[in-house]
Write a protein that holds these residues in place. Structure first.
Motif, PDB file in Angstrom:
ATOM      1  N   LYS A 208     134.761 -22.125  45.700  1.00  0.00           N
ATOM      2  CA  LYS A 208     134.854 -22.074  47.161  1.00  0.00           C
ATOM      3  C   LYS A 208     133.467 -21.972  47.788  1.00  0.00           C
ATOM      4  N   LYS A 209     132.667 -21.039  47.309  1.00  0.00           N
ATOM      5  CA  LYS A 209     131.320 -20.837  47.855  1.00  0.00           C
ATOM      6  C   LYS A 209     130.455 -22.082  47.676  1.00  0.00           C
ATOM      7  N   GLU A 214     129.038 -19.756  52.016  1.00  0.00           N
ATOM      8  CA  GLU A 214     129.294 -18.314  51.920  1.00  0.00           C
ATOM      9  C   GLU A 214     130.248 -17.818  53.001  1.00  0.00           C
ATOM     10  N   ASN A 215     130.099 -18.325  54.203  1.00  0.00           N
ATOM     11  CA  ASN A 215     130.916 -17.866  55.329  1.00  0.00           C
ATOM     12  C   ASN A 215     131.562 -19.054  56.043  1.00  0.00           C
ATOM     13  N   PRO A 216     132.511 -19.707  55.395  1.00  0.00           N
ATOM     14  CA  PRO A 216     133.136 -20.891  55.996  1.00  0.00           C
ATOM     15  C   PRO A 216     134.065 -20.518  57.152  1.00  0.00           C
ATOM     16  N   SER A 217     134.276 -21.457  58.033  1.00  0.00           N
ATOM     17  CA  SER A 217     135.229 -21.248  59.120  1.00  0.00           C
ATOM     18  C   SER A 217     136.650 -21.270  58.567  1.00  0.00           C
ATOM     19  N   GLU A 218     137.575 -20.708  59.350  1.00  0.00           N
ATOM     20  CA  GLU A 218     138.981 -20.749  58.942  1.00  0.00           C
ATOM     21  C   GLU A 218     139.478 -22.185  58.830  1.00  0.00           C
ATOM     22  N   ALA A 219     138.960 -23.051  59.712  1.00  0.00           N
ATOM     23  CA  ALA A 219     139.363 -24.460  59.672  1.00  0.00           C
ATOM     24  C   ALA A 219     138.911 -25.126  58.383  1.00  0.00           C
TER      25      ALA A 219
END
Length: 303
Positions: A208-209, A214-219
């Motif tokens: 995922k990362k 590191e800090n993806p949007s919910e979309a």
């Protein structure tokens, strides 16, 4: 002298033939989303060939003898957490095994997401996967492959990429570069080995990362959680997973299988009680290695 001449011709012919088994995915200078850098591709062999920092994606083609060929083919996406490719373990070895059943095996050396060498890195593996499918379809006649019998198989993060292709095959992620891009990118069938499927709960954090940051949007999380994008047009799917997988929880396969059922997609799933993660052909496990025969039985059921 004549014998030397003919030997040289034979050597040249064999050399050309062997070189033809590896093809670049893209024409020179037309690799989408690629930044010009000095970064070099890295190959390390420590029992398994590990490739990282892929710069020029390719397909490596393994064809069965014409008499054994079923006309089917499978594109193979090795895993490695979107950081590396376990290239022979989940690539070449799988291709050779497929050949033993008359199926063409085509290993895809796809680019791994990188902020340093790419724009919109999250799209790059899918870009290469779509192109690989289209390129193989464009070569089907030459390779004795039926255009409507081309499937895919992916392992771990390669399973995420395969399931992304299986659910996002009609998403426009790059501009047409040549005639091959007029072919469909939809796989005719799909096999997923201990795949990363979701980027929500029960995901594999590294995959995922590496793909969406590191800090993806919910979309972004939603977009790449492939259980949320199954439709009635998703290809027939075969799933294998071990219940004791400590890296990619078995819930990934369970989520995808449920989504397939909900959408009326022909699907089979085999959950093994043990096997852990990354077992490839599982040749040393008398029970687990049976998954390969189950795969071929399933492919036969599609004919």
């Amino acid at each position: 002298m004549k014998n030397i001449f003919y030997s040289a011709l034979l050597f040249m012919a064999l050399t050309v033939q062997s070189q033809d088994t590896i093809m670049p995915l893209w024409p020179d200078g037309k690799i989408p989303n690629q930044l010009k850098t000095d970064e070099k591709e890295i190959h390390k062999n420590e029992g398994i060939l590990i490739i990282s920092k892929v710069q020029k994606p390719t397909i490596e083609v393994y064809l069965p003898s014409q008499r054994n060929a079923t006309g089917e083919a499978m594109l193979i996406f090795p895993g490695g957490g979107y950081a590396v490719l376990a290239y022979d373990w989940e690539g070449r070895d799988i291709a050779k095994f497929l050949n033993s059943k008359g199926i063409a095996g085509i290993v895809v050396k796809y680019r791994l997401p990188s902020d340093a060498t790419q724009t919109d890195k999250q799209n790059v593996p899918l870009i290469d996967a779509q192109r690989a499918m289209r390129l193989v379809r464009s070569k089907a006649e030459a390779w004795n492959i039926k255009k409507d019998k081309i499937g895919i198989i992916g392992f771990s993060a390669g399973g995420h990429l395969a399931s992304t292709l299986g659910t996002h095959f009609d998403e426009k992620v790059y501009a047409i570069v040549d005639e091959a891009d007029n072919e469909s990118a939809r796989p005719d069938f799909m096999a997923l080995g201990y795949p990363v499927i979701t980027f929500g709960l029960n995901t594999h954090g590294g995959s995922k990362k590496n793909l969406i940051g590191e800090n993806p949007s919910e979309a972004m999380v939603e977009h790449f959680s492939n259980e949320k994008h199954v439709s009635s047009n998703t290809p027939p799917t075969f799933l294998i997973h071990a219940a004791d997988d400590g890296a990619v929880p078995v819930e990934n396969s369970l989520l995808f299988f449920q989504a397939l059922r909900d959408n009326g997609v022909f699907a089979t799933m085999h959950i093994y009680p043990k096997g852990g993660h990354g077992f490839s052909l599982a040749r040393n496990d008398n029970h687990l290695r049976g998954w390969t025969e189950r795969l071929f039985e399933w492919i036969e059921s599609l004919r």
